[in-house]
Design a protein around this motif. Structure first.
Motif, PDB file in Angstrom:
ATOM      1  N   ARG A 178       0.828  -1.218   0.000  1.00  8.49           N
ATOM      2  CA  ARG A 178       0.000   0.000   0.000  1.00  8.49           C
ATOM      3  C   ARG A 178       0.859   1.263   0.000  1.00  8.49           C
ATOM      4  O   ARG A 178       0.484   2.263  -0.615  1.00  8.49           O
ATOM      5  CB  ARG A 178      -0.921  -0.012   1.226  1.00  8.49           C
ATOM      6  N   ASN A 179       1.998   1.231   0.652  1.00  7.72           N
ATOM      7  CA  ASN A 179       2.850   2.419   0.734  1.00  7.72           C
ATOM      8  C   ASN A 179       3.974   2.428  -0.293  1.00  7.72           C
ATOM      9  O   ASN A 179       4.954   3.167  -0.142  1.00  7.72           O
ATOM     10  CB  ASN A 179       3.433   2.551   2.144  1.00  7.72           C
ATOM     11  N   VAL A 180       3.832   1.623  -1.335  1.00  6.69           N
ATOM     12  CA  VAL A 180       4.759   1.663  -2.478  1.00  6.69           C
ATOM     13  C   VAL A 180       3.958   2.161  -3.676  1.00  6.69           C
ATOM     14  O   VAL A 180       3.174   1.411  -4.266  1.00  6.69           O
ATOM     15  CB  VAL A 180       5.382   0.279  -2.760  1.00  6.69           C
ATOM     16  N   GLY A 181       4.113   3.442  -3.999  1.00  9.96           N
ATOM     17  CA  GLY A 181       3.331   4.055  -5.058  1.00  9.96           C
ATOM     18  C   GLY A 181       4.066   4.081  -6.385  1.00  9.96           C
ATOM     19  O   GLY A 181       5.294   4.017  -6.444  1.00  9.96           O
ATOM     20  N   TYR A 182       3.298   4.203  -7.457  1.00  6.66           N
ATOM     21  CA  TYR A 182       3.871   4.255  -8.810  1.00  6.66           C
ATOM     22  C   TYR A 182       2.917   5.054  -9.683  1.00  6.66           C
ATOM     23  O   TYR A 182       1.738   4.715  -9.792  1.00  6.66           O
ATOM     24  CB  TYR A 182       4.069   2.841  -9.342  1.00  6.66           C
ATOM     25  N   LYS A 183       3.431   6.125 -10.302  1.00  3.71           N
ATOM     26  CA  LYS A 183       2.587   6.999 -11.114  1.00  3.71           C
ATOM     27  C   LYS A 183       3.308   7.419 -12.382  1.00  3.71           C
ATOM     28  O   LYS A 183       4.520   7.616 -12.384  1.00  3.71           O
ATOM     29  CB  LYS A 183       2.220   8.275 -10.337  1.00  3.71           C
ATOM     30  N   LEU A 184       2.535   7.580 -13.451  1.00  5.71           N
ATOM     31  CA  LEU A 184       3.029   8.210 -14.662  1.00  5.71           C
ATOM     32  C   LEU A 184       2.688   9.691 -14.552  1.00  5.71           C
ATOM     33  O   LEU A 184       1.522  10.090 -14.699  1.00  5.71           O
ATOM     34  CB  LEU A 184       2.386   7.584 -15.901  1.00  5.71           C
ATOM     35  N   SER A 185       3.691  10.516 -14.264  1.00  2.00           N
ATOM     36  CA  SER A 185       3.423  11.932 -13.989  1.00  2.00           C
ATOM     37  C   SER A 185       4.721  12.724 -13.997  1.00  2.00           C
ATOM     38  O   SER A 185       5.793  12.196 -13.677  1.00  2.00           O
ATOM     39  CB  SER A 185       2.750  12.082 -12.618  1.00  2.00           C
ATOM     40  N   ARG A 186       4.613  14.001 -14.360  1.00  2.73           N
ATOM     41  CA  ARG A 186       5.695  14.935 -14.063  1.00  2.73           C
ATOM     42  C   ARG A 186       5.702  15.191 -12.563  1.00  2.73           C
ATOM     43  O   ARG A 186       4.664  15.136 -11.905  1.00  2.73           O
ATOM     44  CB  ARG A 186       5.477  16.268 -14.777  1.00  2.73           C
ATOM     45  N   TYR A 187       6.876  15.483 -12.028  1.00  2.00           N
ATOM     46  CA  TYR A 187       6.960  15.757 -10.597  1.00  2.00           C
ATOM     47  C   TYR A 187       6.084  16.952 -10.227  1.00  2.00           C
ATOM     48  O   TYR A 187       5.349  16.915  -9.239  1.00  2.00           O
ATOM     49  CB  TYR A 187       8.414  16.022 -10.195  1.00  2.00           C
ATOM     50  N   GLN A 188       6.136  18.010 -11.046  1.00  2.00           N
ATOM     51  CA  GLN A 188       5.390  19.227 -10.727  1.00  2.00           C
ATOM     52  C   GLN A 188       3.885  19.002 -10.741  1.00  2.00           C
ATOM     53  O   GLN A 188       3.133  19.796 -10.155  1.00  2.00           O
ATOM     54  CB  GLN A 188       5.736  20.353 -11.711  1.00  2.00           C
TER      55      GLN A 188
END
Length: 325
Positions: A178-188
């Protein structure tokens, strides 16, 4: 060790029996595409017992190398990992959560991996990360636990937060803790809460970011007051990796070319240092690699690069540790 491998074998047998009933065709999972990972899945115990230098495939070994570099620094800067919020900036498409998983096993409070490129072969990555976890908790990985006062009991307790059956079944997101996240995103573009971190790690990414100063300025606003950025920067012309006979480390200093426009930002070592400092960070460590440039090669540099210092011409990589100024 043998008892623990026996436990893994028993778990694998249960997982395979479960797969025969449920996981084949499971819409959460998927087919493994990578042939090396297919072999790994079928021979996972032999891989763990006989191939401990590279037990995880799909970039896992390099993740171990990168993490060990960080762990060695942690002896000088204690508390860099345990109970920290860690953000992997530019985690890549072929090994996107490898570093995040290892750091979580070592006691990180939470991890978030981000990139702009979608993962290649998610099912293969899921199975490979199953192998990553087993290699760490079995003690067969090259991770240098002693640097952070971690032990296998800690790693094994954290491993219980993952759905190992889901990973073995090819379900990457469903198998993550649950606390291991993964996203396709710019940091900003992350939410304010997601941007906050105690430690940012980044491997050969800064040289690809066109708006790097904006990214680091944003990071400066979100980093904990006692936080760190651990970043490896590759100053080579990246065409060299595609054909070492045709291209050199410094090819763009001669032809100003690239794989495609903007693939690398062409910021050299001293300019990178200045940018980091303008963004509000102090350079605690800067471990450089330099490669000698021959006089004949140097004579062919474009005028705008010929006037650079020898340090800028010859520095091909740097491992940085940064702290808020």
């Amino acid at each position: 060790m043998n008892n623990f491998i026996d436990v893994i074998k028993e778990g694998l047998l249960r997982d395979r029996q479960q797969q025969s009933r449920d996981l084949i065709g499971n819409p959460r999972g998927g087919d493994v595409l990578d042939p090396e990972v297919k072999v790994f899945k079928e021979t996972i115990i032999a891989a763990l017992e006989g191939n401990s230098n590279k037990p995880s495939y799909r970039g896992g070994f390099y993740s171990f190398y990168q993490i060990n570099q960080l762990l060695r620094l942690s002896e000088k800067y204690p508390g860099i990992v345990r109970n920290k919020r860690i953000l992997d900036f530019g985690c890549g498409a072929t090994r996107p959560v490898a570093a995040s998983i290892i750091l979580y096993l070592l006691g990180a409070r939470s991890t978030m991996a981000i990139d702009l490129e979608a993962p290649f072969d998610p099912a293969g990555i899921a199975v490979a990360e199953y192998g990553n976890i087993l290699s760490v908790i079995s003690g067969l990985s090259p991770i240098e636990l002693h640097h952070v006062n971690a032990d296998l009991s800690l790693c094994r307790s954290r491993a219980a937060d993952f759905d190992l059956s889901a990973l073995l079944g090819g379900d990457l997101r469903g198998g993550l803790a649950r606390n291991v996240g993964y996203k396709l995103s710019r940091y900003q573009d992350l939410s304010e809460g997601e941007r906050k971190f105690d430690l940012m790690i980044s491997n050969s990414v800064f040289e690809h970011v066109a708006d790097l100063e904006d990214v680091l300025t944003c990071a400066r606003q979100s980093i904990a007051s006692d936080g760190f950025i651990f970043a490896g920067v590759d100053f080579r012309d990246h065409r060299w990796y595609t054909d070492t006979a045709k291209w050199s480390f410094w090819q763009y200093l001669i032809d100003d070319g690239d794989h495609q426009p903007g693939y690398i930002n062409k910021i050299r070592y001293s300019a990178m240092n200045e940018l980091i400092q303008r963004a509000g960070f102090r350079i605690l460590e800067a471990h450089t690699v330099r490669d000698a440039m021959s006089p004949d090669f140097e004579a062919g540099l474009l005028p705008k690069y010929r006037a650079m210092s020898r340090e800028d011409k010859e520095t091909t990589e740097c491992l940085y540790l940064l702290k808020p100024a």
